[in-house]
Design an enzyme around this catalytic site. Structure first.
Site, PDB file in Angstrom:
ATOM      1  N   VAL A  99       0.863  -1.184   0.000  1.00 45.18           N
ATOM      2  CA  VAL A  99       0.000   0.000   0.000  1.00 45.18           C
ATOM      3  C   VAL A  99       0.899   1.234   0.000  1.00 45.18           C
ATOM      4  CG1 VAL A  99      -1.773   1.287   1.242  1.00 45.18           C
ATOM      5  CG2 VAL A  99      -1.798  -1.230   1.263  1.00 45.18           C
ATOM      6  N   VAL A 101       0.941   5.613  -1.146  1.00 46.06           N
ATOM      7  CA  VAL A 101       0.406   6.852  -1.705  1.00 46.06           C
ATOM      8  C   VAL A 101       1.580   7.816  -1.799  1.00 46.06           C
ATOM      9  CG1 VAL A 101      -1.169   8.806  -1.381  1.00 46.06           C
ATOM     10  CG2 VAL A 101      -1.922   6.492  -0.807  1.00 46.06           C
ATOM     11  N   GLY A 107      -2.073  12.747   3.294  1.00 41.34           N
ATOM     12  CA  GLY A 107      -2.696  13.688   4.218  1.00 41.34           C
ATOM     13  C   GLY A 107      -4.055  14.196   3.764  1.00 41.34           C
ATOM     14  N   GLY A 109      -6.608  11.969   2.890  1.00 43.25           N
ATOM     15  CA  GLY A 109      -7.572  10.880   3.012  1.00 43.25           C
ATOM     16  C   GLY A 109      -7.547   9.881   1.875  1.00 43.25           C
ATOM     17  N   LEU A 110      -6.570   9.988   0.985  1.00 41.59           N
ATOM     18  CA  LEU A 110      -6.532   9.089  -0.169  1.00 41.59           C
ATOM     19  C   LEU A 110      -6.172   7.660   0.224  1.00 41.59           C
ATOM     20  CD1 LEU A 110      -4.873  11.522  -2.698  1.00 41.59           C
ATOM     21  CD2 LEU A 110      -7.274  10.844  -2.575  1.00 41.59           C
ATOM     22  N   GLY A 111      -5.316   7.505   1.226  1.00 39.03           N
ATOM     23  CA  GLY A 111      -4.988   6.166   1.706  1.00 39.03           C
ATOM     24  C   GLY A 111      -6.222   5.461   2.253  1.00 39.03           C
ATOM     25  N   ASP A 135       4.687  -1.449   8.209  1.00 42.67           N
ATOM     26  CA  ASP A 135       5.772  -0.963   9.050  1.00 42.67           C
ATOM     27  C   ASP A 135       5.180  -0.425  10.347  1.00 42.67           C
ATOM     28  OD1 ASP A 135       7.746  -1.608   7.227  1.00 42.67           O
ATOM     29  OD2 ASP A 135       7.644   0.333   6.223  1.00 42.67           O
ATOM     30  N   TYR A 142      -3.975   1.969  10.077  1.00 45.02           N
ATOM     31  CA  TYR A 142      -4.936   0.883   9.882  1.00 45.02           C
ATOM     32  C   TYR A 142      -5.835   0.718  11.107  1.00 45.02           C
ATOM     33  CZ  TYR A 142      -2.078   0.056   5.835  1.00 45.02           C
ATOM     34  OH  TYR A 142      -1.416   0.232   4.659  1.00 45.02           O
TER      35      TYR A 142
END
Length: 162
Positions: A99, A101, A107, A109-111, A135, A142
């Protein structure tokens, strides 16, 4: 899923637009658009990951259950600015990998939108359990989305179908 014929021609029928504060910027999630290996390598460089041989990355993508790109739409040349992939059996279990970005797009909200798209796609496959390895410095990302962390809360998180 959105239904713009022009965007469908670039990203396939299952694409999703990402809301952004900049009206001039169109960001699109898609599992149908092919991932260019050179663009993926540039994205991985931007987030500070070590390089992997492209032939092995190609093989990993070919053997993945799901590959999702986050694209900055440009009608001439869309740019890959985010990515995630999953492996698994496509029925009971899946694991999310890689994953990323691009730092210029973090920063906003795209993740979260990328992960929501991944989980939506896995739900349509009726996958019951999803795991991921991250990591230690991003595990909290998450956890804030409802993923259950492993007991030591260091690297592994789990999501269970409702």
């Amino acid at each position: 899923m959105d239904s713009d014929p022009l965007l469908s021609s670039f990203y396939g029928v299952g694409f999703r637009l990402c809301p952004t504060p900049n009206a001039q910027l169109q960001l699109v999630l898609s599992e149908d658009r092919d991932i260019d290996l050179v663009e993926l390598e540039k994205l991985c460089d931007a987030v500070g990951w070590s390089r992997r041989p492209l032939r092995r990355v190609r093989k990993a993508l070919q053997h993945s259950l799901l590959r999702v790109g986050l694209w900055r739409h440009d009608p001439r040349v869309p740019r890959l600015v985010g990515f995630a992939r999953c492996t698994g059996d496509g029925v009971l279990e899946a694991t999310v990998w890689d994953v990323a970005v691009h730092p210029l797009y973090q920063g906003a909200g795209l993740g979260r939108q990328l992960m929501a798209y991944v989980l939506d796609r896995l739900r349509t496959m009726e996958v019951e359990r999803v795991s991921l390895f991250a990591d230690p410095d991003v595990v909290g990302f998450y956890a804030s989305q409802g993923w259950e962390l492993e007991p030591r809360q260091r690297r592994c998180a789990f999501w269970y179908s409702p």
